[in-house]
Design a protein around this motif. Structure first.
Motif, PDB file in Angstrom:
ATOM      1  N   GLY A   1       0.691  -1.169   0.133  1.00 39.72           N
ATOM      2  CA  GLY A   1      -0.029   0.096   0.038  1.00 39.72           C
ATOM      3  C   GLY A   1       0.725   1.283  -0.096  1.00 39.72           C
ATOM      4  N   TYR A   2       2.240   1.210   0.053  1.00 41.80           N
ATOM      5  CA  TYR A   2       2.961   2.431   0.310  1.00 41.80           C
ATOM      6  C   TYR A   2       4.075   2.481  -1.198  1.00 41.80           C
ATOM      7  N   GLY A   3       4.399   3.642  -1.349  1.00 36.26           N
ATOM      8  CA  GLY A   3       5.533   3.982  -2.113  1.00 36.26           C
ATOM      9  C   GLY A   3       5.223   3.131  -3.561  1.00 36.26           C
ATOM     10  N   GLY A   4       6.361   2.412  -3.920  1.00 46.61           N
ATOM     11  CA  GLY A   4       6.118   1.704  -5.237  1.00 46.61           C
ATOM     12  C   GLY A   4       5.457   0.268  -5.136  1.00 46.61           C
ATOM     13  N   SER A   5       5.300  -0.084  -4.094  1.00 48.60           N
ATOM     14  CA  SER A   5       4.610  -1.601  -3.930  1.00 48.60           C
ATOM     15  C   SER A   5       3.154  -1.543  -4.397  1.00 48.60           C
ATOM     16  N   ASP A   6       2.541  -2.680  -4.727  1.00 50.86           N
ATOM     17  CA  ASP A   6       1.129  -2.800  -4.858  1.00 50.86           C
ATOM     18  C   ASP A   6       0.150  -2.221  -3.996  1.00 50.86           C
TER      19      ASP A   6
END
Length: 302
Positions: A71-76
């Motif tokens: 749910g954060y940054g470049g993650s899904d």
């Protein structure tokens, strides 16, 4: 204005990569060679909060992977899966996706909550735990119930239970994030700078991040009224058999220093707790050299 998720690929000595794990894709910043250390950030930040410690640990002979949580940054940013069980499974799956059988888990804030949970929920991949700015989950829950000052300091979690409003606040400007960074850090310190506020404020403006970040805490709230919350607390009370390091800022405005007492009862063996003066919640950036020295010294002593 929305921010492209690729902005988290900040240049440095590290390499950026994306790994498939637990049915999702996770962004990782990686540096060094040696035993794996997996780093889990807190709210409202992303992997970049570990940049100082990454270089220090890599120079000390460790392979460091700082991941963006689900749910954060470049993650899904899937619509579901923001409970602690899934977070620990994410971490365990990332460790295996990186080709390792186990790792030392280091977490800050929310990442610290997950790190504390790893030896009980994912013992097969956890060989040691360091938690920054977060006591054992049962200690944190007790303090939130019985400590009036801690209940006040935790009021932001209650506010996050409201749908839509927090997301709109985080998406409209940097003010929401700026308020947390300032309120939780040590008074009179150098953190946060205008650059820090812009960096982490932009991180919350990546599409769907504000909602996903809130969902981690909404699970903590909702689960108290459902069977999964009490069940989690019963499971997490089991003895932790791996070495544990606990670091806390004396001036933490989010998790008050008098709220952390009691973690040692869950770690009958190798447990070390250090309070860092003139530092608040964001230890990795308020006291980067002290934190790096403590982590390297602890890792080398094992």
């Amino acid at each position: 204005m929305p921010v492209d998720a690729a902005f988290v690929e900040i240049d440095g000595p590290w390499q950026h990569r994306y790994v498939a794990a637990n049915g999702a894709r996770f962004h990782i910043a990686e540096l060094g060679e040696g035993p794996l250390v997996l780093m889990l950030h807190g709210f409202p930040q992303f992997w970049y909060t570990w940049r100082h410690q990454m270089t220090a640990l890599a120079e000390a002979g460790y392979r460091v992977a700082a991941m963006d949580l689900r749910g954060y940054g470049g993650s899904d940013k899937p619509p579901r899966g923001y409970d602690t069980y899934m977070s620990t499974l994410d971490a365990a799956s990332v460790i295996r996706a990186l080709g390792e059988s186990d790792a030392t888990i280091i977490g800050q804030g929310l990442g610290g909550w997950i790190a504390w949970s790893m030896p009980v929920l994912r013992p097969d991949v956890t060989n040691a735990v360091a938690s920054l700015s977060m006591p054992h989950p049962r200690v944190m829950r007790r303090a939130s119930w019985l400590n009036r000052r801690q209940r006040t300091a935790s009021g932001w979690i209650v506010a996050l239970q409201r749908p839509f409003g927090p997301e709109r606040a985080m998406g409209q400007s940097h003010d929401y994030v700026a308020g947390l960074l300032r309120d939780w850090s040590a008074p009179g310190g150098a953190f946060p700078t205008a650059e820090d506020i812009a960096r982490y404020g932009d991180g919350m403006m990546i599409p769907f991040v504000a909602h996903s970040a809130a969902e981690h805490y909404r699970w903590l709230g909702r689960s108290q009224l459902r069977p999964d919350g009490p069940f989690f607390m019963r499971r997490i009370r089991h003895t932790i058999d791996v070495p544990v390091l606990e670091l806390h800022g004396a001036d933490d405005g989010c998790v008050l220093v008098n709220s952390i007492r009691g973690s040692a009862r869950y770690v009958p063996g190798d447990f070390r707790s250090v309070t860092i003066p003139r530092a608040g919640h964001f230890l990795t950036e308020e006291a980067p050299e002290v934190v790096s020295d403590e982590l390297v010294g602890w890792l080398k002593s094992r």
